[in-house]
Write a protein that holds these residues in place. Structure first.
Motif, PDB file in Angstrom:
ATOM      1  N   LYS A 240      -7.519 -62.115 -95.809  1.00 25.83           N
ATOM      2  CA  LYS A 240      -8.358 -61.292 -94.943  1.00 25.83           C
ATOM      3  C   LYS A 240      -7.910 -59.835 -94.958  1.00 25.83           C
ATOM      4  O   LYS A 240      -8.153 -59.097 -94.038  1.00 25.83           O
ATOM      5  CB  LYS A 240      -8.309 -61.821 -93.499  1.00 25.83           C
ATOM      6  N   GLY A 241      -7.244 -59.427 -96.018  1.00 19.69           N
ATOM      7  CA  GLY A 241      -6.652 -58.099 -96.041  1.00 19.69           C
ATOM      8  C   GLY A 241      -7.552 -57.008 -96.576  1.00 19.69           C
ATOM      9  O   GLY A 241      -7.143 -55.854 -96.637  1.00 19.69           O
ATOM     10  N   ILE A 242      -8.774 -57.311 -96.980  1.00 16.21           N
ATOM     11  CA  ILE A 242      -9.670 -56.313 -97.549  1.00 16.21           C
ATOM     12  C   ILE A 242     -10.915 -56.192 -96.690  1.00 16.21           C
ATOM     13  O   ILE A 242     -11.498 -57.189 -96.273  1.00 16.21           O
ATOM     14  CB  ILE A 242     -10.055 -56.677 -98.996  1.00 16.21           C
ATOM     15  N   GLY A 243     -11.325 -54.957 -96.417  1.00 14.49           N
ATOM     16  CA  GLY A 243     -12.507 -54.756 -95.602  1.00 14.49           C
ATOM     17  C   GLY A 243     -12.951 -53.310 -95.593  1.00 14.49           C
ATOM     18  O   GLY A 243     -12.368 -52.446 -96.254  1.00 14.49           O
ATOM     19  N   PHE A 244     -13.995 -53.040 -94.831  1.00 14.30           N
ATOM     20  CA  PHE A 244     -14.571 -51.695 -94.731  1.00 14.30           C
ATOM     21  C   PHE A 244     -13.797 -50.889 -93.688  1.00 14.30           C
ATOM     22  O   PHE A 244     -13.336 -51.425 -92.683  1.00 14.30           O
ATOM     23  CB  PHE A 244     -16.045 -51.789 -94.328  1.00 14.30           C
ATOM     24  N   ALA A 245     -13.643 -49.599 -93.939  1.00 10.23           N
ATOM     25  CA  ALA A 245     -12.913 -48.744 -93.004  1.00 10.23           C
ATOM     26  C   ALA A 245     -13.529 -47.354 -92.970  1.00 10.23           C
ATOM     27  O   ALA A 245     -14.155 -46.899 -93.939  1.00 10.23           O
ATOM     28  CB  ALA A 245     -11.437 -48.652 -93.389  1.00 10.23           C
ATOM     29  N   THR A 246     -13.350 -46.684 -91.850  1.00 10.45           N
ATOM     30  CA  THR A 246     -13.799 -45.304 -91.658  1.00 10.45           C
ATOM     31  C   THR A 246     -12.634 -44.472 -91.151  1.00 10.45           C
ATOM     32  O   THR A 246     -11.943 -44.865 -90.202  1.00 10.45           O
ATOM     33  CB  THR A 246     -14.959 -45.231 -90.646  1.00 10.45           C
ATOM     34  N   ASN A 247     -12.408 -43.334 -91.776  1.00 13.07           N
ATOM     35  CA  ASN A 247     -11.383 -42.397 -91.342  1.00 13.07           C
ATOM     36  C   ASN A 247     -12.037 -41.175 -90.698  1.00 13.07           C
ATOM     37  O   ASN A 247     -13.038 -40.664 -91.210  1.00 13.07           O
ATOM     38  CB  ASN A 247     -10.534 -41.905 -92.516  1.00 13.07           C
ATOM     39  N   ILE A 248     -11.473 -40.710 -89.600  1.00 16.63           N
ATOM     40  CA  ILE A 248     -11.906 -39.479 -88.948  1.00 16.63           C
ATOM     41  C   ILE A 248     -10.726 -38.522 -88.941  1.00 16.63           C
ATOM     42  O   ILE A 248      -9.620 -38.895 -88.563  1.00 16.63           O
ATOM     43  CB  ILE A 248     -12.353 -39.717 -87.492  1.00 16.63           C
ATOM     44  N   ASN A 249     -10.942 -37.294 -89.366  1.00 22.21           N
ATOM     45  CA  ASN A 249      -9.883 -36.301 -89.400  1.00 22.21           C
ATOM     46  C   ASN A 249     -10.430 -34.991 -88.846  1.00 22.21           C
ATOM     47  O   ASN A 249     -11.424 -34.467 -89.366  1.00 22.21           O
ATOM     48  CB  ASN A 249      -9.385 -36.101 -90.831  1.00 22.21           C
TER      49      ASN A 249
END
Length: 492
Positions: A240-249
């Motif tokens: 379960k270590g792979i998935g969608f992600a969003t970064n905010i900077n």
């Protein structure tokens, strides 16, 4: 410009909030100083109204807990209040998200009750401390919490000032009708006690000749990255270590404005939002706010400033596999202050080279425990120190390479007895920071941004987390976790 400011506001709400300088900056709008008329109008100190609002927040939250949620802790009486004073403060056993994020968010409500009524950063922090003390001593039938009385006001100051300035981006007293309602609603969602204060005072619908912005239009850069995140615990099987992600900077203010003494005229913000079912929705939140700074060097070759900074750092993960029960990493510092240096080299025409270094004292922190699993807590509460550094090299706005390194040394002094009988112990009165231990944690990252077209960039980020925990009564434990992200970034 307004649309971009509204988008930024919703971004901050979505991640509930931050850190790290933006590698290649694009201003979202042309900076503009605040109108002196607006500053004078909203700077009148209203201590009584601020205190009444903070009191009302506590009463409202307690009423919800008692009569709607029917939480056992909300059944209070004179007897429970006396018992709280008799017993005093203890270390509690709530989830890390509750103790280290939700409590600081609660502190932000007190804090912004002060900021919205003309109090400055430090005065609003004192109000947050008073609101937290009221809650801990009077509003629960559980003993007052030592970690909460630290995390709530101090973490609340960091979250509160960021949210206050975010709401300021979109408020506009010149507007009317549906547009005005939309702006006021957005500001209310971002900073509820500021929105409530504006309703009470009538400012939410009063039209004025000027915008009402307390900070004008700041120098601000925002980037959003979306893509794939892979999390791996060394030598363990995962599914379960792979998935969608969003970064905010986000970077707010001018990092090279040396002579400043207004808290949070410059701050940085970073967050990671996960789309993996096995992981917390928010795995990373970082805020670094500059409280004061001074210029050390500013010539044709170099710029160097020294400042005092507040830090809020939060890292969380969960078990990545049905096979392995191990948690990759879990640590945070909601109450941390220290000194920081920012450097920029002016030696190159088309190349940008800048770096930073911080050394901080940690008043309250937390680190994953391999043994302490009590009630909802699987981490050790601690104090100690940390250091953070980073460097960025960029060629025009085409390509950049940046690296950061964070180190934490946390000490858990108040542990439990070695021969404790866990079957008979009362978890509510244990009063332990966790295992007698000390932990050394490292978080190292490498990031590359390559321009594709206009403001779109291809971004690759690699992280490496290590933890070395030395226990007094158990064998030492070393763990290592790596993480990779491939993302598409848009710089607003």
């Amino acid at each position: 410009m307004i649309k971009r400011q509204i988008f930024l506001a919703y971004v901050l709400v979505a991640v509930n909030l931050c850190y790290a300088q933006v590698p290649i900056r694009h201003q979202t709008a042309t900076p503009k100083d605040a109108d002196s008329t607006d500053i004078a109008y909203y700077s009148k100190k209203k201590w009584f109204q601020a205190g009444t609002t903070a009191f009302g927040v506590n009463m409202g939250v307690w009423a919800f807990d008692r009569y709607i949620q029917k939480g056992h802790f909300a059944y209070i009486s004179i007897k429970t209040m006396k018992e709280n004073f008799r017993r005093g403060f203890i270390w509690d056993n709530d989830y890390m998200g509750t103790n280290m994020f939700l409590h600081p968010y609660h502190g932000n409500l007190y804090f912004n009750a002060g900021r919205a009524n003309g109090l400055n950063y430090w005065e609003s922090g004192a109000l947050a401390l008073g609101g937290s003390a009221m809650w801990e001593l009077f509003m629960e039938c559980e003993y007052p919490s030592t970690n909460d009385i630290i995390a709530t006001p101090i973490g609340g100051m960091a979250l509160g000032e960021v949210l206050f300035r975010t709401s300021d981006l979109i408020l506009d007293d010149r507007r009317t009708g549906a547009s005005r309602f939309g702006h006021e609603l957005a500001a209310f969602l971002i900073a509820p006690t500021r929105g409530l204060t504006r309703i009470i005072n009538g400012d939410a619908w009063r039209k004025r000749r000027t915008s009402g912005k307390q900070f004008g239009v700041p120098d601000i850069s925002v980037e959003v990255s979306m893509g794939i995140r892979a999390l791996e615990l060394k030598d363990e099987i995962f599914d379960k270590g792979i998935g969608f992600a969003t970064n905010i900077n986000v970077e707010y203010g001018d990092r090279f404005e040396a002579e400043t003494n207004k808290p949070y005229d410059y701050f940085t913000f970073k967050a990671n939002i996960n789309g993996q079912g096995s992981q917390p929705m928010i795995s990373q939140l970082n805020i670094t706010g500059r409280l004061y700074s001074m210029e050390l060097i500013d010539n044709s070759k170099d710029f160097l400033s020294l400042g005092i900074y507040q830090h809020y750092d939060y890292y969380d993960s969960d078990t990545i596999s049905d096979v392995s029960a191990r948690v990759p990493y879990k640590f945070c510092t909601p109450a941390s202050f220290g000194l920081g240096l920012i450097h920029k080299s002016k030696r190159f025409k088309d190349w940008d080279f800048n770096s930073y270094f911080h050394f901080n004292g940690i008043l309250l922190g937390a680190s994953l425990s391999d043994h302490y699993v009590v009630n909802d807590r699987n981490y050790n509460l601690a104090a100690g120190f940390s250091w953070q550094s980073g460097v960025t090299i960029a060629y025009k706005d085409i390509i950049s390479v940046s690296s950061s390194y964070e180190g934490y040394r946390m000490f858990t002094w108040k542990g439990y007895d070695r021969d404790i009988n866990w079957e008979t112990i009362n978890e509510k009165t244990l009063d332990a920071q966790g295992d007698h231990s000390q932990a050394i944690l490292h978080a190292i990252s490498l990031r590359v941004d390559l321009k594709l077209k206009n403001r779109f960039y291809l971004t690759g980020i690699g992280y490496n987390y290590t933890r070395d925990t030395n226990y007094k009564y158990f064998d030492d434990v070393f763990s290592k976790t790596s993480e990779g992200r491939i993302m598409l970034t848009y710089k607003f």
